[in-house]
Every structure is written in C-alpha cells, then in structure tokens.
Enzyme design. Sequence first.
Site, PDB file in Angstrom:
ATOM      1  N   ASN A   9       0.860  -1.181   0.000  1.00  0.00           N
ATOM      2  CA  ASN A   9       0.000   0.000   0.000  1.00  0.00           C
ATOM      3  C   ASN A   9       0.897   1.232   0.000  1.00  0.00           C
ATOM      4  O   ASN A   9       1.544   1.522   1.009  1.00  0.00           O
ATOM      5  CB  ASN A   9      -0.891  -0.025   1.253  1.00  0.00           C
ATOM      6  CG  ASN A   9      -1.699   1.249   1.429  1.00  0.00           C
ATOM      7  OD1 ASN A   9      -1.769   2.077   0.515  1.00  0.00           O
ATOM      8  ND2 ASN A   9      -2.307   1.410   2.596  1.00  0.00           N
ATOM      9  N   TRP A  10       0.929   1.906  -1.140  1.00  0.00           N
ATOM     10  CA  TRP A  10       1.829   3.068  -1.248  1.00  0.00           C
ATOM     11  C   TRP A  10       1.257   4.308  -0.564  1.00  0.00           C
ATOM     12  O   TRP A  10       1.926   5.321  -0.450  1.00  0.00           O
ATOM     13  CB  TRP A  10       2.112   3.363  -2.735  1.00  0.00           C
ATOM     14  CG  TRP A  10       3.198   2.502  -3.299  1.00  0.00           C
ATOM     15  CD1 TRP A  10       3.618   1.272  -2.838  1.00  0.00           C
ATOM     16  CD2 TRP A  10       4.043   2.799  -4.422  1.00  0.00           C
ATOM     17  NE1 TRP A  10       4.653   0.805  -3.604  1.00  0.00           N
ATOM     18  CE2 TRP A  10       4.933   1.714  -4.593  1.00  0.00           C
ATOM     19  CE3 TRP A  10       4.110   3.872  -5.311  1.00  0.00           C
ATOM     20  CZ2 TRP A  10       5.901   1.686  -5.606  1.00  0.00           C
ATOM     21  CZ3 TRP A  10       5.070   3.847  -6.327  1.00  0.00           C
ATOM     22  CH2 TRP A  10       5.957   2.757  -6.464  1.00  0.00           C
ATOM     23  N   LYS A  11       0.005   4.256  -0.135  1.00  0.00           N
ATOM     24  CA  LYS A  11      -0.623   5.415   0.518  1.00  0.00           C
ATOM     25  C   LYS A  11      -0.436   6.650  -0.385  1.00  0.00           C
ATOM     26  O   LYS A  11      -0.451   6.514  -1.604  1.00  0.00           O
ATOM     27  CB  LYS A  11      -0.063   5.597   1.927  1.00  0.00           C
ATOM     28  CG  LYS A  11      -0.136   4.277   2.732  1.00  0.00           C
ATOM     29  CD  LYS A  11       0.167   4.429   4.184  1.00  0.00           C
ATOM     30  CE  LYS A  11       0.042   3.070   4.875  1.00  0.00           C
ATOM     31  NZ  LYS A  11       0.205   3.125   6.311  1.00  0.00           N
ATOM     32  N   HIS A  89      -9.309   1.110   5.265  1.00  0.00           N
ATOM     33  CA  HIS A  89      -7.997   1.295   5.903  1.00  0.00           C
ATOM     34  C   HIS A  89      -8.159   2.247   7.091  1.00  0.00           C
ATOM     35  O   HIS A  89      -8.951   3.192   7.039  1.00  0.00           O
ATOM     36  CB  HIS A  89      -6.993   1.859   4.895  1.00  0.00           C
ATOM     37  CG  HIS A  89      -5.591   1.804   5.423  1.00  0.00           C
ATOM     38  ND1 HIS A  89      -5.111   2.724   6.321  1.00  0.00           N
ATOM     39  CD2 HIS A  89      -4.594   0.912   5.219  1.00  0.00           C
ATOM     40  CE1 HIS A  89      -3.860   2.402   6.639  1.00  0.00           C
ATOM     41  NE2 HIS A  89      -3.521   1.311   5.983  1.00  0.00           N
ATOM     42  N   GLU A  91      -6.500   4.618   8.078  1.00  0.00           N
ATOM     43  CA  GLU A  91      -6.290   6.037   7.763  1.00  0.00           C
ATOM     44  C   GLU A  91      -7.530   6.646   7.113  1.00  0.00           C
ATOM     45  O   GLU A  91      -7.808   7.834   7.296  1.00  0.00           O
ATOM     46  CB  GLU A  91      -5.030   6.176   6.882  1.00  0.00           C
ATOM     47  CG  GLU A  91      -3.774   5.911   7.714  1.00  0.00           C
ATOM     48  CD  GLU A  91      -2.607   5.323   6.956  1.00  0.00           C
ATOM     49  OE1 GLU A  91      -2.587   5.389   5.711  1.00  0.00           O
ATOM     50  OE2 GLU A  91      -1.694   4.778   7.621  1.00  0.00           O
ATOM     51  N   GLU A 159      -4.856  -5.088  10.593  1.00  0.00           N
ATOM     52  CA  GLU A 159      -3.825  -4.079  10.802  1.00  0.00           C
ATOM     53  C   GLU A 159      -4.073  -3.369  12.132  1.00  0.00           C
ATOM     54  O   GLU A 159      -4.904  -2.443  12.200  1.00  0.00           O
ATOM     55  CB  GLU A 159      -3.850  -3.035   9.678  1.00  0.00           C
ATOM     56  CG  GLU A 159      -3.589  -3.603   8.298  1.00  0.00           C
ATOM     57  CD  GLU A 159      -3.033  -2.551   7.344  1.00  0.00           C
ATOM     58  OE1 GLU A 159      -1.940  -2.779   6.826  1.00  0.00           O
ATOM     59  OE2 GLU A 159      -3.670  -1.499   7.161  1.00  0.00           O
ATOM     60  N   GLY A 165       3.118   2.011  10.779  1.00  0.00           N
ATOM     61  CA  GLY A 165       4.102   3.079  10.643  1.00  0.00           C
ATOM     62  C   GLY A 165       4.856   3.408  11.920  1.00  0.00           C
ATOM     63  O   GLY A 165       5.526   4.437  11.997  1.00  0.00           O
ATOM     64  N   SER A 203       4.010  -2.395  10.160  1.00  0.00           N
ATOM     65  CA  SER A 203       5.460  -2.464  10.378  1.00  0.00           C
ATOM     66  C   SER A 203       6.082  -3.784   9.938  1.00  0.00           C
ATOM     67  O   SER A 203       7.037  -4.266  10.555  1.00  0.00           O
ATOM     68  CB  SER A 203       5.790  -2.141  11.846  1.00  0.00           C
ATOM     69  OG  SER A 203       5.419  -0.805  12.156  1.00  0.00           O
ATOM     70  N   GLY A 224       3.071  -1.156   4.167  1.00  0.00           N
ATOM     71  CA  GLY A 224       3.096   0.256   3.810  1.00  0.00           C
ATOM     72  C   GLY A 224       4.506   0.695   3.438  1.00  0.00           C
ATOM     73  O   GLY A 224       4.973   0.486   2.326  1.00  0.00           O
ATOM     74  N   GLY A 225       5.205   1.265   4.398  1.00  0.00           N
ATOM     75  CA  GLY A 225       6.508   1.878   4.143  1.00  0.00           C
ATOM     76  C   GLY A 225       7.484   0.980   3.398  1.00  0.00           C
ATOM     77  O   GLY A 225       8.194   1.438   2.484  1.00  0.00           O
TER      78      GLY A 225
HETATM   79  P1  13P Z   1       3.429   0.200   7.526  1.00  0.00           P
HETATM   80  O1  13P Z   1       3.902  -1.083   6.864  1.00  0.00           O
HETATM   81  O2  13P Z   1       4.144   1.409   7.021  1.00  0.00           O
HETATM   82  O3  13P Z   1       3.398   0.064   9.002  1.00  0.00           O
HETATM   83  O4  13P Z   1       1.902   0.417   7.045  1.00  0.00           O
HETATM   84  C1  13P Z   1       0.994  -0.622   7.170  1.00  0.00           C
HETATM   85  C2  13P Z   1      -0.236  -0.241   6.451  1.00  0.00           C
HETATM   86  O5  13P Z   1      -0.990   0.611   6.891  1.00  0.00           O
HETATM   87  C3  13P Z   1      -0.527  -0.914   5.177  1.00  0.00           C
HETATM   88  O6  13P Z   1      -1.828  -0.647   4.767  1.00  0.00           O
END
Ligand code: 13P
Length: 243
Positions: A9-11, A89, A91, A159, A165, A203, A224-225
């Site tokens: 997920n590149w957000k 998600h 967020e 999640e 993050g 993470s 994510g990251g």
């Molecule tokens: P991180 O891997 O950056 O913690 O993000 C997880 C995430 O929210 C994937 O949707």
Amino acid sequence: MPRKIAAGNWKMNGLRANLAELDALAKAHPAPAVDVLICPPATLIAACRELPFAIGGQDCHANASGAHTGDLSAAMLADAGATAVLTGHSERRTDHGETDADVAAKSTAAHAAGLQAVICIGETLAEREGGTTLSVIDTQLAGSVPDGATAANTVIAYEPVWAIGTGKVPTTDQIAEVHAHIRARLSERFADGADFSILYGGSVKGSNAAEIFAVDHVNGALVGGASLKAADFSPIVAALETA
Ligand code: 13P
C-alpha cells in the site's frame, strides 16, 4: 486453500519517477510464486498495467457514479487496470470518518465492479490495552464485511492501528490469536470462510516477515513503508514464497 498475497500500500506516496521501483521489483520477481498486489496512488494505476503484479486502488466510492467531486468509483479503478481495492484502511476511517457501514457499502461496490475488496480492520492501542481487541474485531468484521463476500472476492487485512508506521509489531502470539479469531468468525458466517486470505499489516519488514508468515492463518501481508522500495519489498515477497 487461502491464496498467499504480498500486498503493498503506497498510501499518498509515488510519482511517475517512482515506477522505477516497480520495474526493479518486476525484474526481481518476473513470475512470483505468490500473488503480489501493489496499491499505488490512483494516478499511477494505468501506468502499472504491464507489470507482472495485480494492481489495486486504495479506496473507492460506494456509488457507481454521480455528483461526488474528487471521488473514484470502483468501475473507474477497474477501467484503469485495477483488480482490487483496499476498503476501510484505518487512515480512511480516521481521516475521513468512514464507518463500518461505509466500508461494507464500498466493499459491495467493489464486488459489483468485479474488484476484490481488501477489507482492513484492527484495534487501536487504547482498545488493545483495554482488553477489547477481539470484540472490536468482531464488530468490524460484522459491520464491514458484506453478506456478498466470498473467498474469491474478499481478503481481510488485520492491521492493528498502533502497529502502522510505528515500528511496533504485535508478538506472534498476539497475531496468532487475532488471525485464528478472524478465521473462526469467517467460517461461522461464510461457507468458504476457510479459504479467505487473511493478511497481517503493520510495520512488516524483510527482517520480521518470515516469523510473521509462519503464524497460523497468516496468509500474507499488507505492507506500507517497506513496499515503496524494491529493495525493501522484494525480501518480503521472497519470504512469503518460501513460507
Ligand atoms: P506500515 O507497513 O508502514 O506500518 O503500514 C501498514 C499499512 O498501513 C498498510 O496498509
């Protein structure tokens, strides 16, 4: 059997120049042995069509079309080349006040457009510390997963909000408890509940992926990251391939 999925997920990250990372990932994994799903910003979906990966959106509107300035329908994502979309998600739930009912409606819209819905759930730190994790998961599963869900059109991503993050990861026992609980709830409700893929997110890195993938009912990760760079995501894909 649940499919194994390594999802990124590149957000709100990624310009055309960053597509070089996906080209590098494709060179490293020209024919991955697991499903690889990349969810770039919607602006890059069409540019990802030629990659050997599934491509997903990060959100969709619940309606098929209409006066909703700035929103995208599931059919638009499909038209651009997506085969999946993230819904719910944390967020989105936090930044845009999305409720479980909103998430269920978006997931139904995704199904109607032929997209797989990757429905995200997870507790906050206060809920974890208050001992209500499993009841929060129950509420989110009941409210966010629509009746039309099947193992083919729906993936569940667990999640924990406090792990996203932050570099904080639940223990493997904590992940095992929640994933087994999700599996039990899916099996109670859906005839093919045993076949839904259940992803862990929060993470995940190359250094912890193998131990997370060894946990029962963990069928992959939503990253994510560590999905933004081929050098970081490739070891996660490789760990899932050998899990
Ligand atoms: P991180 O891997 O950056 O913690 O993000 C997880 C995430 O929210 C994937 O949707």
